[in-house]
Enzyme design. Structure first.
Site, PDB file in Angstrom:
ATOM      1  N   VAL A 278       0.840  -1.200   0.000  1.00 36.85           N
ATOM      2  CA  VAL A 278       0.000   0.000   0.000  1.00 36.85           C
ATOM      3  C   VAL A 278       0.877   1.252   0.000  1.00 36.85           C
ATOM      4  O   VAL A 278       0.586   2.244  -0.662  1.00 36.85           O
ATOM      5  CB  VAL A 278      -0.964  -0.003   1.218  1.00 36.85           C
ATOM      6  CG1 VAL A 278      -1.660   1.349   1.384  1.00 36.85           C
ATOM      7  CG2 VAL A 278      -2.011  -1.098   1.056  1.00 36.85           C
ATOM      8  N   ALA A 279       1.993   1.175   0.759  1.00 37.92           N
ATOM      9  CA  ALA A 279       2.916   2.317   0.820  1.00 37.92           C
ATOM     10  C   ALA A 279       3.614   2.553  -0.521  1.00 37.92           C
ATOM     11  O   ALA A 279       3.907   3.683  -0.891  1.00 37.92           O
ATOM     12  CB  ALA A 279       3.960   2.076   1.912  1.00 37.92           C
ATOM     13  N   ILE A 281       2.459   1.965  -3.529  1.00 41.98           N
ATOM     14  CA  ILE A 281       1.570   2.384  -4.624  1.00 41.98           C
ATOM     15  C   ILE A 281       0.957   3.749  -4.315  1.00 41.98           C
ATOM     16  O   ILE A 281       0.314   3.923  -3.274  1.00 41.98           O
ATOM     17  CB  ILE A 281       0.433   1.344  -4.828  1.00 41.98           C
ATOM     18  CG1 ILE A 281       1.026  -0.020  -5.173  1.00 41.98           C
ATOM     19  CG2 ILE A 281      -0.528   1.810  -5.921  1.00 41.98           C
ATOM     20  CD1 ILE A 281       0.060  -1.163  -5.025  1.00 41.98           C
ATOM     21  N   GLU A 283      -1.830   5.542  -4.440  1.00 39.43           N
ATOM     22  CA  GLU A 283      -3.251   5.310  -4.741  1.00 39.43           C
ATOM     23  C   GLU A 283      -3.951   6.540  -5.328  1.00 39.43           C
ATOM     24  O   GLU A 283      -4.883   6.416  -6.115  1.00 39.43           O
ATOM     25  CB  GLU A 283      -3.999   4.857  -3.475  1.00 39.43           C
ATOM     26  CG  GLU A 283      -3.691   3.454  -3.020  1.00 39.43           C
ATOM     27  CD  GLU A 283      -2.413   3.353  -2.180  1.00 39.43           C
ATOM     28  OE1 GLU A 283      -2.038   2.248  -1.798  1.00 39.43           O
ATOM     29  OE2 GLU A 283      -1.785   4.411  -1.922  1.00 39.43           O
ATOM     30  N   ASP A 325      -3.277  21.488 -43.006  1.00 41.27           N
ATOM     31  CA  ASP A 325      -3.885  21.697 -44.305  1.00 41.27           C
ATOM     32  C   ASP A 325      -3.792  23.191 -44.612  1.00 41.27           C
ATOM     33  O   ASP A 325      -3.868  24.015 -43.705  1.00 41.27           O
ATOM     34  CB  ASP A 325      -5.352  21.256 -44.246  1.00 41.27           C
ATOM     35  CG  ASP A 325      -6.042  21.417 -45.580  1.00 41.27           C
ATOM     36  OD1 ASP A 325      -5.507  20.948 -46.585  1.00 41.27           O
ATOM     37  OD2 ASP A 325      -7.127  22.028 -45.617  1.00 41.27           O
ATOM     38  N   ASN A 696      -1.783   9.012   1.306  1.00 43.66           N
ATOM     39  CA  ASN A 696      -1.723   8.857  -0.148  1.00 43.66           C
ATOM     40  C   ASN A 696      -2.953   9.403  -0.859  1.00 43.66           C
ATOM     41  O   ASN A 696      -2.846   9.932  -1.974  1.00 43.66           O
ATOM     42  CB  ASN A 696      -1.549   7.381  -0.521  1.00 43.66           C
ATOM     43  CG  ASN A 696      -0.157   6.860  -0.167  1.00 43.66           C
ATOM     44  OD1 ASN A 696       0.681   7.613   0.325  1.00 43.66           O
ATOM     45  ND2 ASN A 696       0.082   5.600  -0.426  1.00 43.66           N
ATOM     46  N   ASP A 700      -1.942  13.969   0.593  1.00 50.15           N
ATOM     47  CA  ASP A 700      -1.091  14.255  -0.556  1.00 50.15           C
ATOM     48  C   ASP A 700      -1.867  14.690  -1.795  1.00 50.15           C
ATOM     49  O   ASP A 700      -1.366  15.464  -2.607  1.00 50.15           O
ATOM     50  CB  ASP A 700      -0.250  13.024  -0.917  1.00 50.15           C
ATOM     51  CG  ASP A 700       0.931  12.854   0.027  1.00 50.15           C
ATOM     52  OD1 ASP A 700       1.123  13.733   0.880  1.00 50.15           O
ATOM     53  OD2 ASP A 700       1.647  11.850  -0.092  1.00 50.15           O
TER      54      ASP A 700
END
Length: 892
Positions: A278-279, A281, A283, A325, A696, A700
């Site tokens: 968990v730490a 990643i 999230e 074009d 997370n 953050d």
């Protein structure tokens, strides 16, 4: 298709009757057998499909696995928090893409709703979607051609095909001719194509292609076959997701090895491994990136850009080639008279306005079949340009028609290359003749010189031809005008009045945009169906090309292979007389050289290349629905200069996303280091899973979003485009992440160990503090909870201070304009407030396993956390010193 067949062969192959057309019953049978005359669109995503596509991301897969494992371990709270984040990410992405599609629907314009056909010997108006092969289609000026037809009769018929071929001037059609099958599309003048517009004359034709069997249909089919590719950011985030997935597995394996060595409980270590995973990643990262992109989309709207695919926003920041074009994108898609030859002088229209050129301009306006409808002028683009010229001289067609009514005419035809009209004119009759110079000049005996009629000498003829050639070299289309006073409408013994040189001019703002692109390291490439001399003249004026060596035409493109083009493409900036297949080939060549390509356009002929490019940009007002459907974004104001603003926004958005990613990863790195060190030293975990998830996802994420809305740097368009293969950790990003990760991990561990050390010092004295006593003290559940609360809060507050510094690592915080990013001030205040709530509200204490903190505790935590800002100031100072040294070395 049928360009190589005679009219008789076409009648036989389509089984139709030229005089009566099809019967209603036969038309109904053919409609049921072959289907409606409509283009098949790629099946649009439903809401569910769009929602599920947002979950197709490696980072999301890891989070889904984390949810399953959390539920298996009966950590329901953790699972719920992660699930909310995943859903939030998918919902935001789905809503944004849905809003973009609705905005596009609002821009759609109806095209060719009805057509005139012969059926059962009568002329009927039917829906264009009911046209079938074999129908006899009646084409009149002002109507859109409803299907592909082999023309059987043309009376001065001119068709504007810019949306299909990219050629700005209308094409004169001739039913009597036949061509070989490899004749370029724009040169098949015995055919008329679906979606093109008749601007002059009339004609009839046999419908030989409907729906997907038309030239437009072939293009639509090419678009549907083209798969969407990942943007550079999606690739980088996918790589990051894979890296984090591997890191998670490695960490879990490492912990089990540690468990075996230290003889710990395997089940307990499995829980610890999940906490460590968990730490590792971030999230909140998918949601933060999605929201930052969505905020960027809202900023794009302010610069008149509608984004259809959310990840396309940041791709703009890496664009190194803008393939555009010419007609309607770099140019105005309307002919303008820019030069006039009158009384022996070659003048700009501004200079001519000062002179008395009324005799000439009157003739150009009166000998003209364009129709004025209020403020709108309808007709052949060249004739429309002459009406506009008259307006500049305050000579209006309606007024002149009333004053000098037309009483006769000789229509334009392709053999004579001119037209003549006769008018009642100031008590007598006056004939005006307008057309190609070679046709008109040989019928002239006199010339207007200083408002007097004088004989047309050989020397004067040579001067006229010379001036016409000068205009031709500038890619101007030249028309001549002559007159005589006579009761009879004849085209002999004329008085030469002058020449008008016209061109589809560049957009004024396009030149500035091209110059800005050059400074930003972005190459502008013109791709057009128009002739090479016309394209090069416009390219020179815009600063796209300087010489013929930078040009390539469709015939040359046809001869060389894709591999040969890949080698030569970087030296070519103008491609002329190209087909839709060529445009795709050109875009692929640039991509093969590692360039990120943006393709702009508005016509049907642009759609395949819009789809092939990394970024397809369609015009919202003049753009066809086919082009909009193939694009990633649409310019709602049709302004080429808006692309410059969009690229500037794209660069700013990528820079902000990079800041957000590095910020979030430094937090994860700090968590992993703190946890690993604690485990290896046999300490209890300084953070539990819910603490990590809270930081997370909440603590953050708010400052990460604030970083995502940071104003872009002033000089962002003065640097070269970033390398699409560039890592998110490039330019010192990895060093920065590791440095702050280690620093914050150290501060977190200091906070964690400060509680048992303080407790030992209080009970037994500072001399008794050692490894064993710390381990024993942490066995007390209350002390452990307070130590974890300290670690948790220090980590959270350190990250808030870190976010402030990440706005610009090269500048001191004292130089920041804090009011430029009010969201950061709000995020910091909310972050602190939430952390206070987590530690001070009893119900939150229970949920998060925290204890209440006193004023001294908070002071200690704030003091530790401020070390992050102190480190930022040291880094900023080092950049300042290095900058001073560089300047000094340059001076020396």
């Amino acid at each position: 298709m049928y360009e190589d067949k005679t009219i008789k062969q076409c009648i036989e192959s389509t089984k139709t009757n030229l005089e009566k057309g099809l019967s209603d019953s036969e038309a109904k049978i053919r409609l049921e057998r072959n289907g409606k005359n409509i283009l098949k669109e790629k099946k649009k995503k439903g809401l569910l499909s769009a929602f599920l596509s947002q979950l197709n991301d490696p980072m999301i897969y890891i989070l889904l696995v984390a949810i399953i494992i959390s539920l298996f371990l009966k950590e329901v709270n953790d699972a719920i928090i992660i699930a909310i984040v995943v859903l939030l990410n998918a919902v935001i992405g789905t809503i944004q893409e849905s809003k973009a599609e609705k905005a596009l629907e609002a821009l759609k314009q109806l095209s060719s709703p009805t057509s005139l056909v012969k059926r059962d010997g009568k002329i009927k108006e039917i829906k264009s979607e009911e046209l079938v092969v074999g129908d006899i289609l009646i084409i009149e000026a002002g109507r859109t051609v409803g299907a592909d037809v082999r023309l059987v009769e043309t009376i001065n018929l001119k068709v504007e095909e810019a949306s299909l071929t990219g050629e700005s001037t209308s094409v004169e059609k001739d039913a009597a001719l036949t061509f070989t099958r490899n004749t370029p599309l724009g040169d098949k003048i015995n055919m008329a194509y679906m979606s093109t517009n008749a601007v002059y004359g009339r004609g009839e034709g046999i419908v030989v292609g409907t729906g997907m069997n038309t030239e437009v249909g072939k293009i639509a089919d090419m678009i549907n076959l083209e798969n969407e590719s990942l943007t550079p950011l999606q690739k980088r985030l996918a790589d990051l997701g894979k890296l984090l997935g591997i890191l998670t597995i490695v960490l879990c394996a490492l912990l089990f090895i540690v468990a075996l060595i230290q003889k710990r409980d395997p089940i307990e270590m499995f829980r610890v491994a999940i906490s460590l995973a968990v730490a590792a990643i971030p999230e909140g990262l998918p949601a933060v990136v999605t929201i930052v992109l969505a905020l960027g989309v809202q900023r794009m709207v302010r610069v008149n850009t509608i984004v259809r695919r959310l990840p396309s926003v940041e791709t703009l920041g890496a664009v190194s080639v803008v393939c555009s074009d010419k007609t309607g994108t770099l140019t105005q898609n309307k002919m303008n008279v820019t030069k006039i030859y009158y009384s022996g002088n070659l003048l700009s229209t501004l200079e001519a306005n000062i002179k008395n050129c009324d005799i000439m301009v009157e003739g150009l306006v009166l000998c003209n079949d364009a129709i004025v409808e209020k403020d709108n002028v309808v007709g052949d683009p060249t004739e429309v340009a002459l009406i506009e010229l008259g307006r500049n001289f305050k000579l209006f067609k309606d007024d002149l028609n009333k004053k000098y009514p037309r009483i006769g005419e000789i229509p334009f035809d392709s053999e004579r290359k001119m037209m003549s009209t006769i008018h009642q004119y100031k008590g007598h009759k006056r004939v005006f003749t307008k057309g190609a110079l070679d046709s008109v000049l040989k019928r002239c005996k006199y010339m207007v010189v200083n408002d007097k009629v004088e004989p047309l000498s050989i020397k004067r003829k040579e001067d006229i031809i010379k001036k016409a050639e000068e205009m031709g070299k500038e890619a101007l289309r030249v028309l001549s005008i002559a007159y005589k006073d006579s009761d009879k409408l004849t085209e002999e013994d004329l008085i030469f009045a002058g020449l008008a040189g016209m061109i589809d001019p560049p957009r004024s703002e396009a030149k500035d945009a091209v110059a800005t692109f050059k400074e930003a390291g972005v190459t502008t490439v013109m791709i057009t169906g128009d002739h090479q001399d016309t394209a090069l003249a416009i390219a020179r004026e815009l600063g796209i090309a300087n010489s013929e060596t930078q040009c390539m035409n469709g015939i040359e493109l046809e001869k060389i292979s894709q591999e040969e083009l890949n080698e030569r493409v970087n030296n070519i900036t103008v491609f002329a007389r190209v087909s839709p297949e060529h445009k795709v080939k050109i875009v692929k060549a640039f991509k093969a050289n590692g360039r990120i390509v943006a393709m702009t356009g508005d016509g049907v002929n642009d759609a395949p290349s819009l789809k092939t490019a990394d970024i397809g940009i369609a015009m919202g007002i003049s753009g066809t629905d086919v082009a909009k459907g193939a694009s990633d974004m649409v310019l709602s104001d049709d302004n080429f200069a808006s692309i410059e603003k969009a690229i500037e926004e794209g660069r700013g958005i990528y820079a902000n996303i990079k800041k957000s990613v590095l910020f979030l990863l430094s937090s994860n790195f700090a968590e992993v280091i703190a946890m690993l060190v604690a485990i290896l030293l046999k300490f209890p975990l300084p953070l539990i899973a819910v603490h990590i998830l809270w930081i997370n996802l909440i603590t953050d994420s708010l400052p990460a979003l604030a970083l995502g809305s940071d104003p872009k740097e002033d000089d962002i368009m003065k640097s070269k485009p970033r390398d699409p293969e560039e890592s998110l950790f490039s330019h010192g990003g990895l060093r920065l992440t590791i440095f702050y990760g280690v620093l914050i991990a150290v501060l977190t561990l200091v906070a964690f160990l400060s509680i048992p050390i303080a407790e030992i010092a209080r009970q037994s004295g500072i001399d008794e503090v050692n490894y064993r006593s710390i381990l024993m003290t942490l066995e007390d559940a209350d002390i452990l909870m307070k130590a974890q609360t300290f670690a948790f809060t220090t980590l959270a507050v350190s990250e808030l201070f870190h976010a402030i510094g990440m706005r610009n690592i090269r500048k001191s915080v004292l130089e920041f304009k804090f009011l430029d990013n009010k969201l950061m001030l709000i995020a910091f205040a909310v972050g602190v407030l939430l952390q206070v709530m987590v530690t001070e509200i009893p119900i939150m204490n229970t949920f998060f396993s925290t204890t209440r903190l006193g004023i001294f505790d908070w002071s200690f935590i704030l003091g530790l956390s401020l070390m992050v800002l102190l480190a930022h100031e040291v880094i900023a100072l080092s950049f300042y010193i290095r900058g001073k040294r560089r300047k000094k070395s340059k001076v020396n």
